[in-house]
Design a protein around this motif. Structure first.
Motif, PDB file in Angstrom:
ATOM      1  N   GLY A  31       0.741  -5.661  -2.959  1.00 36.90           N
ATOM      2  CA  GLY A  31       1.976  -5.600  -2.184  1.00 36.90           C
ATOM      3  C   GLY A  31       1.691  -5.698  -0.702  1.00 36.90           C
ATOM      4  N   TYR A  32       2.545  -5.059   0.102  1.00 38.78           N
ATOM      5  CA  TYR A  32       2.317  -5.083   1.545  1.00 38.78           C
ATOM      6  C   TYR A  32       2.587  -3.707   2.138  1.00 38.78           C
ATOM      7  N   ALA A  33       1.957  -3.479   3.289  1.00 32.91           N
ATOM      8  CA  ALA A  33       2.155  -2.230   4.030  1.00 32.91           C
ATOM      9  C   ALA A  33       1.885  -2.531   5.492  1.00 32.91           C
ATOM     10  N   TYR A  34       2.269  -1.578   6.352  1.00 31.49           N
ATOM     11  CA  TYR A  34       2.057  -1.807   7.782  1.00 31.49           C
ATOM     12  C   TYR A  34       1.642  -0.509   8.469  1.00 31.49           C
ATOM     13  N   ASN A  35       1.059  -0.679   9.627  1.00 32.18           N
ATOM     14  CA  ASN A  35       0.705   0.442  10.480  1.00 32.18           C
ATOM     15  C   ASN A  35       0.891   0.004  11.923  1.00 32.18           C
ATOM     16  N   THR A  36       0.979   0.958  12.829  1.00 36.54           N
ATOM     17  CA  THR A  36       1.198   0.646  14.240  1.00 36.54           C
ATOM     18  C   THR A  36       0.215   1.387  15.125  1.00 36.54           C
TER      19      THR A  36
END
Length: 478
Positions: A106-111
Motif C-alpha cells: 500500500g502507501y503511507a507518508y511522513n513529514t
C-alpha cells in the motif's frame, strides 16, 4: 525589498492524489510477488541535506525499505517523484515536506520540516517570475486582465487533442461584456508569492460550479455575487516538460470552472495565455488570454490591394466561405441547368425559420484591405424558387417582415468588434423567379475606403423570421 515568512501553503492533497494515480498505474512487474505488509508512517524514512553550493536547495533521499515509488510535496507548491530529488526554497521560512511512498502493501507518508534561514534573491530572479509579477523592484506587483478585445480571450476545446486549441468555441471580441468578467483584475506579487483577485463584487462562473461560489447552479453560465479570499498564493511548477500556474486556497482567474491549476501556454511581458481542465469534465480544455492592465496589443496594419476572387462551386475557388445562422451546401446539383447557367454544381443557401436565423449570412475574410479604386464590381448568379413564401409576415418591428426577393452584398471590416457598424452595402432585387439571373454589385462609390476586408452575402433580407431556399453560382470580382 525584504522577503519574509511566506511561500505557498502545504498542498498535502496533491501528494495523496498523485500516489493514488500511481497505484492505478502500477505495472505487473512492480507488483510481482503479491501484497506485502502495509507500510506505516513510522516506516517512511528520508534524509535531507543542503547542497554544497546553495543552502536554499535541499537534497532529499528516500530511505524507506521496500518502497518502489517516492512522491514528494515540498510544502511550497512544488512536487517531485524519485528516490533522490532536489527541492528549491528561495524564500526564508519553515516548510513542511511530505514524502509518500508506495510499497507492495500500500502507501503511507511522513513529514519533516525544513527551515530556510535567508532568502536567496538570485533564485527569485527568474524570467517567468519577472514576467508574471513585474519582478523584485515592483512592490505593487503586476495586474493582469482578460484581453477582451481579442477573439479567443476565453474559449473551450478538446483536451485530448495533441495541441489543444479553443476549437469548440472561442469568445469574440467583447462577447462577454455583460457578465462581470472584463472588470476583474488578477494581481501577482513576487513578495510573498501573493495573489489577489479583484472582482468588484461578482464573478462569472460555469453553470455547474456556481454553487461552489455561493450561487446557484444553472442551465447556463451565470454571474454570481462572490467575495474572493484574501490569503491566496501562486506557484509555478514544471511537470513532464510543461509549466503550470497554481493558485492556493481555491483561487482562480476570472472565469470559474472548478479548477485552480493552469497550464502555461505562453508567458511574456505582455501576454499570459493559460489552459485548464474543467472539474469533473477532463475532456474539456478551457483557455484564458490575459494582458497587463492598460496594455493595448499593437495591430499590424493590413496591406491594401485587390486580387482575383471567384467561386463557381464546380471547382475549387479561391474563397473560403463561413456561415452565420445559415445552412450552406457548396456542392449542390443545379436545380435548373439551362439558360445562362448550365454548370453541374451550385451553392444551396437555406435560411431557416425563426428569430435565431434572422441574420442568415455567408461571408469570407481576407488578410488584406480592399483597394476599391480600380476594381470594385462584383457579379453573382442567383436562382430564386417561386415555392418560397414571400407573403407571410413575421419579424422584427424595425425590419421588412416578409422574405424578400433580394440579394445583398456587404463589405465590412472583419477585425472590428462590430463589423456591421461601418459596412457598405448594395442590395439588388430579383424580379424573375424560377430561372437564373445575374446581378451586378458596383462599389465604385466607395473607392476611397481602405478599411474593408470581409465580403458578406445575404439573401432574403434580414430581420424577418421566414424560411427560404435559394441557389447561388459564379461569384466573381470583375
Amino acid at each position: 525589498m525584504k522577503y519574509k515568512n511566506i511561500l505557498s501553503r502545504v498542498y498535502s492533497y496533491l501528494a495523496v492524489a498523485l500516489a493514488a494515480s500511481i497505484v492505478g498505474a502500477c505495472t505487473p512487474e512492480e507488483m510481482d510477488g503479491g501484497l506485502g505488509p502495509a507500510p506505516t508512517s513510522e516506516s517512511v524514512e528520508f534524509s535531507m541535506a543542503p547542497t554544497q553550493d546553495n543552502p536554499n536547495i535541499i537534497t532529499f533521499t528516500n530511505q524507506t525499505p521496500g518502497a518502489f515509488k517516492a512522491i514528494w510535496d515540498f510544502g511550497n507548491g512544488n512536487t517531485a517523484v524519485g528516490d533522490q530529488v532536489n527541492g528549491a526554497f528561495p524564500v526564508e521560512g519553515t516548510y513542511t515536506v511530505k514524502l509518500t511512498v508506495l510499497t507492495r502493501g500500500g502507501y503511507a507518508y511522513n513529514t519533516k520540516t525544513v527551515t530556510i534561514a535567508e532568502t536567496n534573491v538570485s533564485m527569485l530572479n527568474r524570467e517567468d517570475y519577472n514576467f508574471l509579477t513585474g519582478g523584485a523592484d515592483d512592490e505593487d506587483g503586476k495586474t493582469w486582465v482578460i484581453e477582451k478585445e481579442v477573439k479567443g480571450h476565453l474559449g473551450v476545446g478538446d483536451a485530448s487533442a495533441p495541441n489543444p486549441t479553443p476549437n469548440w468555441w472561442a469568445a469574440g471580441a467583447n462577447e462577454k461584456a455583460d457578465v462581470g468578467l472584463y472588470d476583474d483584475e488578477m494581481v501577482f506579487k513576487l513578495q510573498g508569492f501573493s495573489y489577489t483577485y479583484i472582482n468588484n463584487g461578482n464573478t462569472y462562473a460555469n453553470k455547474d460550479y456556481a454553487s461552489e461560489l455561493g450561487g446557484t447552479n444553472a442551465s447556463a453560465d451565470v454571474t454570481v455575487a462572490y467575495t474572493p479570499p484574501t490569503n491566496m498564493n501562486w506557484s509555478i511548477t514544471e511537470e513532464n516538460g510543461k509549466k503550470y500556474l497554481s493558485i492556493s486556497n481555491g483561487g482562480f482567474l476570472g472565469y470559474y470552472v472548478g479548477e485552480s491549476k493552469y497550464q502555461i501556454l505562453a508567458l511574456s511581458e505582455n501576454e499570459l495565455y493559460l489552459m485548464s481542465s474543467q472539474k469533473g469534465v477532463p475532456g474539456n480544455a478551457w483557455f484564458y488570454r490575459l494582458v497587463p492592465k492598460g496594455y493595448v496589443r499593437p495591430v499590424e496594419p493590413k496591406p491594401v490591394k485587390m486580387e482575383d476572387m471567384e467561386d463557381n462551386f464546380d471547382e475549387e475557388g479561391n474563397l473560403v466561405w463561413k456561415k452565420e445562422a445559415l445552412t450552406l451546401n457548396e456542392s449542390y446539383d443545379n436545380p435548373a441547368p439551362v439558360g445562362i447557367n448550365k454548370s453541374a454544381k451550385v451553392a444551396m443557401y437555406v435560411k431557416q425559420e425563426g428569430q435565431p436565423y434572422e441574420f442568415a449570412n455567408m461571408f469570407t475574410d481576407f488578410n488584406y484591405n480592399f483597394d476599391l479604386s480600380q476594381r470594385n464590381v462584383f457579379k453573382l448568379k442567383v436562382y430564386v424558387p417561386s415555392y418560397n413564401d414571400f407573403i407571410t409576415q413575421a419579424g422584427e418591428d424595425w425590419a421588412i417582415k416578409n422574405l424578400l426577393k433580394q440579394v445583398s452584398i456587404k463589405l465590412q471590416d472583419g477585425t472590428s468588434a462590430q463589423p456591421w457598424v461601418n459596412q457598405v452595402e448594395i442590395k439588388q432585387p430579383v424580379d424573375k423567379l424560377d430561372q437564373w439571373v445575374e446581378l451586378t454589385f458596383d462599389f465604385s462609390a466607395f473607392k476611397d475606403r481602405k478599411d474593408l476586408n470581409r465580403i458578406v452575402i445575404q439573401v432574403g433580407g434580414e430581420g424577418n423570421f421566414i424560411p427560404g431556399i435559394f441557389f447561388l453560382d459564379d461569384f466573381r470580382l470583375e
